[in-house]
Design an enzyme around this catalytic site. Sequence first.
Site, PDB file in Angstrom:
ATOM      1  N   CYS A  55      33.404  56.343 -18.620  1.00 32.74           N
ATOM      2  CA  CYS A  55      33.416  54.782 -17.979  1.00 32.74           C
ATOM      3  C   CYS A  55      32.289  54.973 -16.796  1.00 32.74           C
ATOM      4  CB  CYS A  55      34.886  54.119 -17.825  1.00 32.74           C
ATOM      5  SG  CYS A  55      35.555  54.189 -19.582  1.00 32.74           S
ATOM      6  N   ASP A 108      36.599  75.663  17.250  1.00 32.56           N
ATOM      7  CA  ASP A 108      36.282  75.198  18.561  1.00 32.56           C
ATOM      8  C   ASP A 108      37.199  75.328  19.460  1.00 32.56           C
ATOM      9  OD1 ASP A 108      34.468  74.308  20.576  1.00 32.56           O
ATOM     10  OD2 ASP A 108      35.688  72.457  20.450  1.00 32.56           O
TER      11      ASP A 108
END
Length: 724
Positions: A39, A445
């Site tokens: 759909c 980091d």
Amino acid sequence: MALTFDAASTGDMSAFLRRREDGRAGLDLLVTGARCAGCISKIEREMLRLPGVESARLNLSTGRLALGLTSAAVDPGHVIRALGSLGYPATPFDPGAALQQRDREGRQLILALAVAGFGAMNAMMFSVPIWAGLFDQELGPATRTVMMWMSGAIGAPCAVFAGMTFFKSAWRSLRAGRANMDVPISVGVILTLAISFSETFLNGRDAYFDAAVSLLFLLLIGRWLDHKLRSSARSAAGDLLALQASSVSLLDASGRERSVPLSEVRPGDVLRVRPGDRIPVDATLEAGDALLDNSLLTGESVPERVAPGALCRAGAVNTAGLLTLRARAASEDSALAAIARLIEAGAQSRSRYVRLADRAAALYVPVVHAAALATFAGGWAFGLEPREALIRAVAVLIVTCPCALGLAVPAVQIVASARLFRKGVLVKSGAALERLAEVDHVVFDKTGVLTEGRPALIHTPSSVIAMAAPLARASNHPMSRAVVRAAGDGPVAEAVVEHAGLGVEGVINGRRARLGRAAFVGVTTARPVETELWFGFEDGPKVRLRFSDTPRPDAARAVAALRERGLTVEILSGDQAGVVETVAKAVGICDWRAGLLPQDKAGAVDALTAAGRKVLMVGDGLNDAAALARAHAAIAPGSAIEASQNAADLVLTDDALMAVVEAIDVARSARRRALENFGFAALYNLVAAPAAMIGLVNPFVAALAMSGSSLVVTLNALRLRSGR
């Protein structure tokens, strides 16, 4: 009750368009009747064929179809009529109407399920004696016929009522000249009932009233479970949006205060927020002592002091006095709504597995109808009676329904996204989960990720702090916030510009100043160090501000857990080597690189990718945004700046690094569940279809098998909820 629109009733609906500054427009519609990956594919494909539609995305979880239009002149009524012609009624999207529709759909499914269950049990009560008669038990022809009529009297009406969900969907699809997956289900049920009445009337041997109603009962269980799964995904976004007040205090031109619904707030409106209330929409602080708790949005537990003229984001809690705000956005465009959209996006996405399921589902309807027709024609040609050939064809129609294939991936994605949300992780797409499951190298980091990200000033004179504070107040960088905490309230610099990875510059008392890296400020003799900032006026001396930061409490545990899962771990940092080495040793990471600029981090990720590694990048600053975008998968903490969160695939709401481990575990488990579902669906169809064609499977067994396959993949997906 939601209205549907036809050619005569849509009229002028331009008021529902969201106009943009570039002349384009957006349109959100509530679509009903979409139930599977096929759909979604059909609706999005047909919408993109309409003149003026440049993008279309249907979220199956919410029913919201988001359309991007090339111009505000595009007629929304034309779009709605086009959807209606496809068999999917649509209305302008309204959250309240969507909730009512979902509640109504849930009630209808429960009622249909109850009727089907009643019919299956009672029809079976009369079928069992018939089956006993097939094994030489005492059951005369007249008694068997009575039992068949009784089974039909109970089973047929229940099947018709319970099957209306499928019949209506199939009829809408056929009226539009197309066939969805409910068409063969409906045809199979109707033919099963027809054959059963024929056999009963002609005193035949078999009737399948119990098969028809049992098929619908099991199908409806699958539909209801799917409905509940999607509701759980929607509830995560709904829980966030529920934090917005239903009404707000608005000040009119005369200064009088009145209460209005949140939906009526528009940019420029003046609002009043009392202590303890949440900011209703993104707004600029006009007056008042603003101390905001942004923990919901950023994970920052320390309340933030906000100066007049600064942005206050929706969802923040006012912990101080009475505030006067000027709205900058409507409720649907607020930061809180943006987070809710991230969750909605994660519930259903165009991942590789979903696209595979789409292609398989698209082949289903023509293939299964051709197989059923070939079974009927071939059986008749090879000497079977038309009745027996038709029974085999019906069994093929029933047994080969690809509901299991259609649910294989969406169910897994929904459960995985909901589980991660409960663990403090927002998933922006199902494709991100697939990529996360493939990573073999994790890059962190340092500042703000492995460390607390709340550095404290050390050995800095108060006079230097006071000079740098006006620029620091204009930045969200962790070290700038540390300067603000040390300096307290005060003025903000003018004409501020932030440079990614370098610092900020602005005007303080008529003099241009900079705060950031040494080279950015004008110090050429110092090495770039992430644990320090430099400040200086354009033609004045430059001074250094030094900071200290500590590793997060769970950093070492998270690194060890990642290694246990076979991942290698590395630090890419812009800080000086000594500081990075200290943190690396503290958290148990052997590989680290220091003194990197933003382009260096991005280049390092590119090099790892070129070497065949699947990199997961975890970063929070502007200097990490490029590396996050280049990584195979990316995660940003909730305290990260907006650019980093936009570049990331997942966002941590509470900044706990163990959530990274949890996300990888869930992603890997989701991949296993999806592949298991695919394998089961393929094996099921390879066995079931030939068995039905050669007569080994009658309609009753076909109903049990097909419905059972849908339940298997759904229950397999639910294993993710508990972590098993």
